[in-house]
Scaffold this motif. Structure first.
Motif, PDB file in Angstrom:
ATOM      1  N   ASN A  88       0.653  -1.248   0.061  1.00 12.05           N
ATOM      2  CA  ASN A  88       0.043  -0.054   0.108  1.00 12.05           C
ATOM      3  C   ASN A  88       0.917   1.194  -0.119  1.00 12.05           C
ATOM      4  N   ASN A 135       4.891  -5.096   9.610  1.00 16.98           N
ATOM      5  CA  ASN A 135       4.328  -6.344   9.396  1.00 16.98           C
ATOM      6  C   ASN A 135       5.317  -7.437   9.582  1.00 16.98           C
ATOM      7  N   HIS A 179      -2.596 -10.015   1.919  1.00 17.54           N
ATOM      8  CA  HIS A 179      -2.891  -8.621   1.146  1.00 17.54           C
ATOM      9  C   HIS A 179      -2.887  -8.821  -0.449  1.00 17.54           C
ATOM     10  N   ASN A 234      -7.140  -3.403   4.274  1.00 16.18           N
ATOM     11  CA  ASN A 234      -5.626  -3.118   3.986  1.00 16.18           C
ATOM     12  C   ASN A 234      -5.352  -2.570   2.719  1.00 16.18           C
ATOM     13  N   CYS A 244      -8.264   2.531   5.802  1.00 23.08           N
ATOM     14  CA  CYS A 244      -6.874   1.951   5.897  1.00 23.08           C
ATOM     15  C   CYS A 244      -6.185   2.546   6.694  1.00 23.08           C
ATOM     16  N   LYS A 281      -2.365   2.157   7.735  1.00 26.82           N
ATOM     17  CA  LYS A 281      -1.056   1.751   7.131  1.00 26.82           C
ATOM     18  C   LYS A 281       0.122   2.209   7.787  1.00 26.82           C
ATOM     19  N   SER A 282       1.249   1.551   7.473  1.00 24.57           N
ATOM     20  CA  SER A 282       2.624   2.258   8.090  1.00 24.57           C
ATOM     21  C   SER A 282       3.356   2.483   6.880  1.00 24.57           C
ATOM     22  N   ARG A 313      -2.043   7.107   8.320  1.00 21.84           N
ATOM     23  CA  ARG A 313      -0.738   6.630   8.066  1.00 21.84           C
ATOM     24  C   ARG A 313       0.070   6.801   9.391  1.00 21.84           C
TER      25      ARG A 313
END
Length: 829
Positions: A187, A445, A574, A608, A635, A637-638, A668
């Motif tokens: 992503n 992750n 994913h 995701n 979403c 996310k990192s 984020r």
């Protein structure tokens, strides 16, 4: 002609957006970069000078709106009435304060090394002769290892490679990921590169750096190999967190046997275990409650051992400084042979903790840590090692008790008490670093989800992970009770430390070429010089595998296996989500009601994916043909930066036409950010959506009033019809948003009316009052029937076990259980 068209387009762009008081300058610059990219002819290189000229034209045409943070620090202080002279004085005072505070957090582990270095080095068959060549040789090795690795490599070189002020293995890997696009995180978007923390230095690519980046880009296996290499260093650092408390506390407590000769070894082990249990039990209260004691304890400890060292030098052997000659290292290896080489596994313990200097840069500053090390830690530790060597030169029989034997009788008990406290402080620093490493691994992750708790409302980054804490305690107790010997612990400790250092050396060589744009010969020289020293110590430590060196190997292999399988399973899930997205054409064909009943309220669907409609949505409406009036795909996310500022946290956009009532929110986080934050997510999200709608309306009106020249020019360069074009930008305010919307202007039919936007805002507010529901996927991964037996074992057994025993997503995301809906799905990967 082409350049004239570009200048004409820029003028039109400036007339359209240049005098807006709603958009800050850096967002305008982002829009300008997109605009310049749209002007580029397909598959052609754009001249660097022409690009700079266009940006200069843009900068001259647009009024600049700077926030106070964009000012020079000195200008900010001057505005508040602080002169340049007072500013310099204030800065010096701040650096000195940070240098003092860093003693307790950064140098606790490194400063307690004299407790066990000589004892571990002479624990084998190495014997002392009357000429003292062995003692001089070991001191020479300690001095030059400490000087070359700790001072030259880490302080002068490695600490310059920080990632927005953050250090450590992940920081180096993050730098490489951003500059060479090695990121394994899914992503990732182009808009992520516009983050303020993502900014990379603009420098011309060299032939060697381009070739190296192209090599990694064309060889995915090497990218995966680099990840495994980084995970190896990370796992060894976690192993360090297991061994350090055990060896530090046991080494400090064992000194009491000199004064109480009848004290059995079992009692020493029991006392050490009680201290370790107390240490880990206090972790949930946070280090900030006792952190004010850390710096005075370490300062007192350094002054004590340096004072004792000076006393021993003048009393026992004032000529000990001759050992600084490298000749004694050669004499040592020549006279002791293979036994001397194996004993180097104990010498390397003198630099345990130098990796912590680099890892804790973000808590202080590089300058403060360098000052503390150069002017206090380095000379104090060198004096301590010299003093103990001077004592040993006259007392060969006391080699296994040399540290406490070298302490004068009058100050023994005060030094013993300070040593015990210093060992606890050093253990605390490593435990906190382990919590930080696990938290970063979860963000990337690479580790199962765990519960992360803030222990301080004032100091960011102080965290506590219950599962990891109790697991570390059990492992520390097992090592203490099982080995019962600091020598064996030292053998295990040395292998873990040297492996982490070698990983850092290899990553630094890549940073020099890819990030710093240095010649590859410089990187090779750096890697060969420092890498050869570290490989020498690694080879010596490997020989101690049967005597305790197997512990970090087993621990790291287990943890690395868990990390890799978790990352593999997460990436496969994913990939399944991406391949099974609901077609947007299918959504549009259902009409605004989506072929189901739309009930009042807001439905937050966690996914995701940063684009498209997730399969969980289709699965939900198939089984329950009703959904909320407002749908928001969230979403979390990192991104490959340590921290994301609050005003850049959210990206909000629309999914489909306006009447469908569907939005997307991308939240984020950096790899050092904590995703359990104490704010009202619902109110912030609704506020961001309302702001998005308002800004969408204003921008559409500006676009509608723009001249036909810019619309025609953009349409031609994009290869699109004249009546449609797309603009992406951020919105100024508490929640900057990213909106992609389409404006139809060719026939003069304006679809966006003020009243419609106000009605939409009112509908969203009413939906918020009706309630917010959180929809999460409760997914199970299963390997396909055609998969190999190794993949079935990894997915069906290991990954499933980890998924069932880790924290659920609703706990990590802090979702209220009263509003939670879970949708079960099976992923065949």
């Amino acid at each position: 002609m082409q350049f004239a068209r570009e200048v004409k387009a820029f003028n039109a762009f400036c007339n359209l957006f240049g005098h807006s008081h709603h958009l800050p300058f850096y967002y305008l610059l982002t829009a300008a970069s997109h605009f310049v990219h749209s002007l580029l002819p397909p598959r052609s290189l754009y001249s660097h000078s022409r690009l700079l000229l266009l940006i200069n034209l843009f900068s001259a045409s647009v009024p600049l709106y700077f926030t106070p943070s964009a000012m020079n620090p000195s200008e900010q202080f001057v505005e508040h009435g602080i002169s340049q002279q007072n500013l310099k004085r204030t800065s010096c005072k701040a650096v000195l304060t940070l240098a003092y505070q860093s003693l307790g957090v950064v140098y606790g582990d490194l400063s307690t090394s004299p407790l066990y270095v000589y004892k571990t080095t002479f624990s084998g068959k190495l014997s002392l002769h009357e000429n003292d060549e062995e003692i001089y040789g070991v001191l020479s090795f300690i001095f030059w290892t400490f000087t070359l690795i700790a001072l030259f490599k880490y302080v002068f070189i490695v600490m310059s490679a920080d990632d927005n002020g953050e250090g450590g293995t992940f920081a180096l890997y993050s730098l490489l990921c951003r500059h060479a696009r090695l990121s394994i995180l899914p992503n990732q978007q182009f808009t992520d590169e516009k983050l303020s923390a993502y900014a990379t230095e603009i420098s011309a690519e060299t032939l060697q750096s381009s070739a190296l980046m192209l090599f990694f880009e064309n060889n995915p296996r090497f990218r995966k190999g680099l990840l495994i290499f980084v995970l190896l260093g990370t796992c060894m650092a976690i192993g360090d967190g297991v061994i350090t408390p055990a060896i530090s506390v046991l080494s400090a407590v064992s000194g009491v046997q000199l004064k109480i000769s009848g004290l059995h070894e079992n009692y020493v082990i029991i006392i050490s275990c009680i201290i370790l249990v107390g240490l880990f039990s206090l972790q949930r209260y946070g280090t900030h409650r006792v952190a004010f004691l850390f710096a005075p304890v370490v300062s007192a400890w350094l002054l004590c051992i340096s004072g004792v060292g000076i006393y021993n030098i003048f009393r026992w052997n004032p000529q000990i400084f001759h050992a600084f000659s490298p000749v004694y290292m050669l004499k040592f290896l020549r006279s002791t042979g293979i036994e001397g080489w194996i004993s180097l596994g104990g010498v390397v313990l003198s630099i345990t903790g130098v990796e912590t200097m680099f890892a804790d840069v973000g808590h202080f500053s590089a300058l403060s840590i360098k000052m503390a090390f150069t002017f206090l830690v380095y000379p104090c530790l060198i004096l301590a090692y010299m003093g103990e060597a001077a004592f040993l030169s006259k007392h060969h029989e006391d080699i296994q008790r040399s540290f406490y034997k070298a302490i004068p009788e009058a100050v023994f008990w005060p030094v013993f008490i300070v040593a015990t406290f210093a060992s606890v402080v050093g253990s605390q620093a490593v435990i906190s670093a382990t919590f930080s490493i696990i938290s970063q691994s979860c963000a990337l992750n690479c580790f199962p989800r765990v519960k992360v708790i803030h222990t301080s409302s004032k100091i960011y980054g102080q965290i506590y992970i219950p599962e990891v804490n109790w697991l570390l305690m059990c492992l520390c107790l097992a090592i203490t009770i099982g080995l019962r010997d600091t020598n064996k612990m030292g053998h295990a400790y040395g292998l873990a430390v040297t492996t982490v250092m070698f990983v850092t050396t290899c990553l630094m060589a890549l940073v020099m070429v890819i990030v710093w744009k240095q010649r590859i010969t410089i990187a090779i020289l750096f890697m060969v010089f420092f890498g050869s020293v570290e490989l020498l110590y690694i080879s010596a430590s490997i020989c101690k595998v049967p005597e305790g060196g197997w512990i970090p190997i087993v621990l790291s292999m287990i943890v690395m296996g868990v990390m890799y399988i978790w990352n593999y399973g997460t990436m496969k899930k994913h990939q399944f989500d991406v391949e099974n997205k609901v077609s947007m054409n299918r959504i549009l064909s259902l009409g605004p009601c989506l072929g189901m009943v739309r009930v009042p309220g807001i439905g937050l669907i966690y996914t995701n994916l940063v684009s498209g409609v997730p399969a969980i949505f289709g699965h939900f409406v198939t089984n329950l043909p009703a959904f909320h009036q407002v749908v928001v795909f969230v979403c979390v996310k990192s991104v490959q930066v340590p921290y994301v500022s609050e005003n850049e946290r959210f990206l909000i956009g629309r999914v489909g036409p306006k009447e469908y009532g569907m939005f997307r929110c991308i939240v984020r986080y950096g790899y050092k950010d904590l995703q359990q934050e104490n704010y009202n997510f619902e109110n912030r999200l609704v506020s961001g959506i309302l702001q998005f709608i308002e800004t969408e309306e204003e921008t559409c009106l500006r676009t509608r009033e723009s001249s036909p020249d810019i619309r025609k020019l953009i349409a031609e360069d994009l290869g699109a019809p004249e009546d449609t074009f797309t603009i992406s930008y951020h919105v100024e305010g508490l929640l900057p948003s990213s909106c992609d919307f389409q404006v139809e202007s060719g026939n003069g039919n304006v679809l966006l009316e003020n009243s419609l936007h106000k009605d939409e805002s009112m509908q969203i507010l009413k939906a918020k009052e009706s309630g917010v529901a959180y929809i999460l996927g409760h997914s199970y991964a299963r390997a396909k029937k055609s998969s190999s037996i190794f993949k079935k074992f990894a997915i069906d057994i290991v990954f499933t076990f980890l998924s069932n025993n880790c924290r659920e997503p609703d706990v990590v995301l802090n979702v209220p259980h009263t509003s939670l809906l879970e949708v079960g799905m099976i992923y065949y990967v």
